[in-house]
Design an enzyme around this catalytic site. Structure first.
Site, PDB file in Angstrom:
ATOM      1  N   LYS A  75     -17.554   3.182   5.270  1.00 40.50           N
ATOM      2  CA  LYS A  75     -17.283   3.199   6.711  1.00 40.50           C
ATOM      3  C   LYS A  75     -17.681   4.549   7.293  1.00 40.50           C
ATOM      4  O   LYS A  75     -17.189   5.589   6.853  1.00 40.50           O
ATOM      5  CB  LYS A  75     -15.796   2.937   6.978  1.00 40.50           C
ATOM      6  CG  LYS A  75     -15.419   3.048   8.451  1.00 40.50           C
ATOM      7  CD  LYS A  75     -13.920   2.926   8.674  1.00 40.50           C
ATOM      8  CE  LYS A  75     -13.560   3.214  10.119  1.00 40.50           C
ATOM      9  NZ  LYS A  75     -12.106   3.168  10.360  1.00 40.50           N
ATOM     10  N   ALA A 134      -9.227  -1.039   7.045  1.00 36.51           N
ATOM     11  CA  ALA A 134     -10.126   0.043   7.449  1.00 36.51           C
ATOM     12  C   ALA A 134      -9.362   1.355   7.361  1.00 36.51           C
ATOM     13  O   ALA A 134      -8.163   1.404   7.610  1.00 36.51           O
ATOM     14  CB  ALA A 134     -10.635  -0.180   8.870  1.00 36.51           C
ATOM     15  N   THR A 179       0.819  -1.207   0.000  1.00 41.11           N
ATOM     16  CA  THR A 179       0.000   0.000   0.000  1.00 41.11           C
ATOM     17  C   THR A 179       0.854   1.258   0.000  1.00 41.11           C
ATOM     18  O   THR A 179       0.628   2.190  -0.776  1.00 41.11           O
ATOM     19  CB  THR A 179      -0.940   0.001   1.210  1.00 41.11           C
ATOM     20  OG1 THR A 179      -1.750  -1.178   1.192  1.00 41.11           O
ATOM     21  CG2 THR A 179      -1.846   1.216   1.198  1.00 41.11           C
TER      22      THR A 179
END
Length: 498
Positions: free
Chosen positions: A78, A50, A15
């Site tokens: 979310k 998340a 990432t």
């Protein structure tokens, strides 16, 4: 010393690496070369599923369509985090990305709520639109991001996100070299000149961005930058991670964090599966027992064997040394309680991009300022995470007894004292979380000021009660008209855009 950079080399994919490559290839297109060096032999962590609302700013800046992104990463929406059993077992509260009305003066709804102490008003969370949306499983994007009373983030598969960004970066000119780094050649001034790969190739660069994960190949191992250890305040040092099958339950628009004997368990709903994990302190619970507790939390059948990760909370003393900048886990790690890992990548990358796109040479003073800001940001978020622990009333296990009685960082102790004595939410520079977030944790942990601000008395009790009831009813009626999270997500995916 001033520096300019024509060849930028990113060490590691994942990432952090591909977020960096996509941003630089977009923002500096044609002004430098971008090369990512990673090895297929080395896996990536891939559990950061998340996020924090700022991820939307990053996606927008690099030109990512939301529907395409959600499809590619199995993403969901979310609205925040549900905390279970943190103050005492059996209680829960929400930290969502919204507000509780006015924060100051007699119209401060949270203050009037506390002053009235009327059970008929329900919980303070009922004064917060996204909290009610989350509790009822509803979702809708805000109409106007500039004036909207809430923001939102995503859950997604971090490995798929890295692959998505990799394809985007390739399309904008970034290059990738597959190879295992076996050596580093230094410059006369102590910086990095080149990387030596196992097959004998040399990769030279002007600026090296270390995205090598916990190994911190350049900043930690090569430049030997010292590590600032936060484990005396944040003792969790391990995590079991395990995905499971989705069950027939509703696709909730929030993360769940459940406090357990020696740590806490996460639950993250994706389109394709549900992510579960157990973050724990190895000083307070045995790893096998922690694994068993994780398996008891699963919603459905495990899709893989639980995977054990080890870490230390803290950061490198400096994030930018010579011509090496560390982003992501190579610079430091704060436990994933508030989903800040990707936020910290993005924040560091954003400040770096501001400097690189300015076109000005990078001086020692600029680097010192970058490092000072990064340290402040880590410290502020550290304090916010500690707040979740130190306000606990639990005494049922060694971890919670230790967290309730430990000596706090001076910056956090000052903030808690200002709130407890005066009802002031004292925020400092480079905060990761605003006053509404701090209020959500204080209120959720039933930690209220010892005194009522006399200014609140200026509003008659009946008027205050009416204002709270009206806001509560307006929010409830508004949420009742919204589609379910799963229905809204399906609409977005079906039409190919939001």
């Amino acid at each position: 010393m001033t520096q300019t950079f024509n060849r930028i080399v990113i060490v590691g994919g994942g990432t952090a690496g591909w977020m960096t490559a996509a941003a630089i290839a977009t923002g500096l297109k044609g002004r430098c070369t971008v090369e990512v060096v990673e090895s297929e032999e080395i896996g990536i962590i891939g559990v950061g599923e998340a996020t924090f609302p700022s991820i939307r700013n990053y996606n927008r800046l690099v030109g990512i369509d939301e529907a395409e992104f959600l499809r590619a990463t199995h993403g969901t929406y979310k609205l925040g985090i549900e905390f279970r059993d943190w103050r005492v077992q059996g209680e829960r509260y929400f930290h969502t990305f919204g507000d509780f009305g006015e924060m100051q003066g007699p119209h401060a709804l949270w203050g009037q709520y506390r002053r009235l102490a009327d059970p008929a008003l329900g919980g303070l969370g009922e004064q917060c639109l996204p909290t009610v949306m989350a509790m009822r499983g509803r979702f809708m994007q805000p109409d106007d991001e500039g004036r909207a009373p809430y923001k939102y983030a995503y859950h997604f598969d971090a490995t798929l996100y890295a692959g998505f960004l990799r394809r985007l970066a390739f399309g904008r000119g970034a290059r990738r070299t597959d190879g295992r780094i076996v050596g580093v050649t230094r410059r006369a001034d102590g910086g990095v000149h080149s990387l030596r790969l196992a097959d004998g190739r040399e990769i030279e660069g002007d600026l090296f961005i270390d995205c090598s994960g916990f190994g911190s190949l350049l900043l930690g191992k090569t430049l030997e930058e010292p590590f600032v250890d936060f484990s005396r305040w944040l003792p969790v040092d391990s995590a079991w991670a395990c995905p499971c099958e989705r069950t027939g339950t509703a696709l909730t628009p929030y993360t769940r964090a459940t406090a357990l004997e020696g740590g806490w368990a996460w639950r993250i709903p994706l389109q394709s599966r549900t992510g579960h994990g157990h973050v724990f302190s190895s000083r307070h619970i045995d790893a096998d027992r922690a694994r068993d507790q994780l398996l008891q939390q699963l919603d459905g059948k495990p899709l893989a064997e639980p995977r054990l990760l080890r870490f230390t909370t803290g950061h490198r003393e400096r994030f930018w040394v010579h011509n090496v900048v560390a982003l992501g886990l190579s610079s430091g790690f704060l436990e994933p309680l508030e989903s800040t890992s990707i936020f910290l990548i993005q924040s560091g990358l954003g400040h770096l991009m501001t400097l690189l796109t300015s076109g000005q040479p990078i001086s020692e003073g600029v680097v010192a300022g970058y490092n000072a800001r990064a340290v402040r940001e880590f410290n502020r978020i550290r304090d916010f995470i500690i707040l979740h622990y130190c306000l606990t009333a639990r005494r049922d296990s060694a971890l919670w007894r230790d967290m309730a009685t430990m000596e706090l960082p001076e910056t956090l102790a000052f903030k808690i004292d200002a709130w407890r004595r005066l009802g002031l939410l004292h925020l400092q520079g480079d905060e990761g979380f605003d006053e509404h977030s701090w209020l959500a944790i204080h209120a959720g942990m039933q930690h209220w000021p010892e005194r009522t601000d006399p200014v609140l008395q200026e509003m008659p009790p009946d008027e205050a009660r009416q204002a709270l009831q009206q806001r509560r009813h307006a929010i409830a009626e508004s949420v009742a008209r919204l589609p379910s999270h799963e229905a809204f997500l399906g609409q977005v995916l079906a039409r190919g855009g939001a």
